[in-house]
Design a protein around this motif. Structure first.
Motif, PDB file in Angstrom:
ATOM      1  N   VAL A  17       0.717  -1.115  -0.115  1.00  0.00           N
ATOM      2  CA  VAL A  17       0.029  -0.118   0.003  1.00  0.00           C
ATOM      3  C   VAL A  17       0.969   1.115   0.143  1.00  0.00           C
ATOM      4  O   VAL A  17       1.795   1.477   0.647  1.00  0.00           O
ATOM      5  CB  VAL A  17      -0.899   0.001   1.144  1.00  0.00           C
ATOM      6  CG1 VAL A  17      -1.816   1.297   1.129  1.00  0.00           C
ATOM      7  CG2 VAL A  17      -1.952  -0.983   1.165  1.00  0.00           C
ATOM      8  N   ALA A 134      -1.380   3.456   9.844  1.00  0.00           N
ATOM      9  CA  ALA A 134      -1.976   2.545   9.147  1.00  0.00           C
ATOM     10  C   ALA A 134      -3.417   3.099   8.499  1.00  0.00           C
ATOM     11  O   ALA A 134      -4.070   1.927   8.209  1.00  0.00           O
ATOM     12  CB  ALA A 134      -2.049   0.863   9.529  1.00  0.00           C
ATOM     13  N   THR A 137      -3.669   1.734   4.574  1.00  0.00           N
ATOM     14  CA  THR A 137      -3.909   0.137   4.536  1.00  0.00           C
ATOM     15  C   THR A 137      -5.223  -0.157   5.079  1.00  0.00           C
ATOM     16  O   THR A 137      -5.895  -1.163   4.515  1.00  0.00           O
ATOM     17  CB  THR A 137      -2.757  -0.211   5.533  1.00  0.00           C
ATOM     18  OG1 THR A 137      -1.536  -0.092   5.197  1.00  0.00           O
ATOM     19  CG2 THR A 137      -2.857  -1.825   5.351  1.00  0.00           C
TER      20      THR A 137
END
Length: 354
Positions: A17, A134, A137
């Motif tokens: 990603v 994150a 992601t």
């Protein structure tokens, strides 16, 4: 050597990603790998083999080599202008004439300096990885691939759209923190150039320009700037007491093969940092443009998937979303399957409140 350099491949491993821009990634990944590779090569050359060889009459070679390495060697600046083999034995190596010599004390620290530079280049990525949390992601959820179970894909797409619609105007700090990390990259390069210039006695800023200028000069008038900063042959003075207690001065000629590696390393770094500095300045200018210009944001959104996102959809999304929300949607365009991304953008354009 190859085994040591092979361990750096983990730094350039493609991430599933994308959470940053291309220029940012080149700075924090490629530049870090290059500097670490240079540090490893210089370290191997310095500590595996003999980094200095001194010639002195009447004294054992090893103690003189050690002494000259851990103290410093020097050249005579005016000897660079003398004719080699007539007024000077080598560039910078000639008789003392009262002019202050130029001492070289930094070559022992080059390997450590390169390692420190690599860590400074990686620092913005370390900061951004902690601050990003994150999020990208989590939002992508495997939607970067158009293949797979259609029901599962539709479910994940609805979750993504629901998140974007229920978190409108809540991503400002996400974008700001990333742009601060990008600005940190620019500041890092500028400060590193300033520091290297101080490290090399004010010679680094014009280093590459003088190397280019040397190629246009006549062979007999050339003064190699690489040899001036990283001399291959230098002088060293060793003192000791004679048999009767009087002071004896031994003038030695020292060969520094390590500087062959150093000069090539830093001429590459000079040109690479120049290209990186230009790219970072252009990147910061682009970021300022998209901050204050809605048309620029609309065009940037269409650029990646020009045929899939119409001008009306891009304009509607740009007008309805805040700058931070727009940035999250823009970064999703780097990760999602193009067809899925088109559907996500269309749904947000329809359902988001202006």
């Amino acid at each position: 050597m190859l085994k040591l350099l092979g361990g750096l491949k983990e730094f350039v491993k493609r991430q599933p990603v994308t959470i940053d821009g291309t220029v940012f990634r080149v700075h924090v990944t490629f530049t870090t790998v290059v500097l670490l590779a240079c540090s490893i090569m210089v370290t191997a050359t310095q500590y595996v083999g003999n980094p200095i060889q001194c010639i002195v009459d009447g004294l054992p070679t090893r103690p003189v080599n050690t002494y000259c390495w851990i103290t410093s060697t020097f050249t005579m600046p005016d000897a660079f202008l003398r004719e080699q083999g007539v007024g000077a034995a080598h560039p910078g190596v000639g008789p003392e004439n009262g002019e202050p010599p130029k001492y070289y004390t930094y070559y022992q620290w080059v390997c450590f300096a390169l390692f420190l530079q690599a860590m400074l280049c990686y620092f913005p990525k370390w900061i951004w990885d902690m601050q990003e949390g994150a999020l990208m992601t989590t939002l992508v959820m495997g939607l970067q691939f158009g293949l797979g179970n259609e029901k599962e894909r539709e479910k994940q797409k609805k979750i993504l759209i629901h998140y974007m619609l229920t978190h409108i105007r809540k991503h400002t700090w996400y974008a700001v923190k990333y742009w601060m990390c990008e600005f940190m990259c620019l500041a890092n390069i500028v400060l590193q150039v300033y520091w290297m210039n101080r490290f090399f006695g004010g010679e680094f800023i014009t280093y590459g320009l003088r190397v280019i200028g040397m190629s246009t000069e006549h062979q007999d008038n050339r003064v190699d700037p690489m040899v001036f900063i990283f001399p291959r042959v230098t002088k060293c003075t060793f003192h000791k007491f004679g048999p009767s207690g009087s002071m004896q001065k031994h003038d030695s000629l020292c060969v520094l093969p390590l500087n062959i590696v150093n000069e090539k390393t830093y001429i590459f770094i000079w040109f690479w940092y120049l290209l990186l500095l230009v790219a970072l300045v252009l990147m910061i200018c682009h970021r300022v443009l998209i901050m204050y210009n809605a048309t620029a944001r609309k065009n940037a959104l269409r650029y990646r998937h020009y045929r899939l996102i119409t001008d009306d959809v891009a304009k509607a999304v740009t007008n309805k979303l805040s700058l931070g929300d727009w940035w999250v949607l823009y970064m999703l365009g780097k990760n999602l399957d193009p067809i899925i991304y088109r559907e996500v953008v269309r749904e947000i354009a329809k359902k988001a409140d202006a």
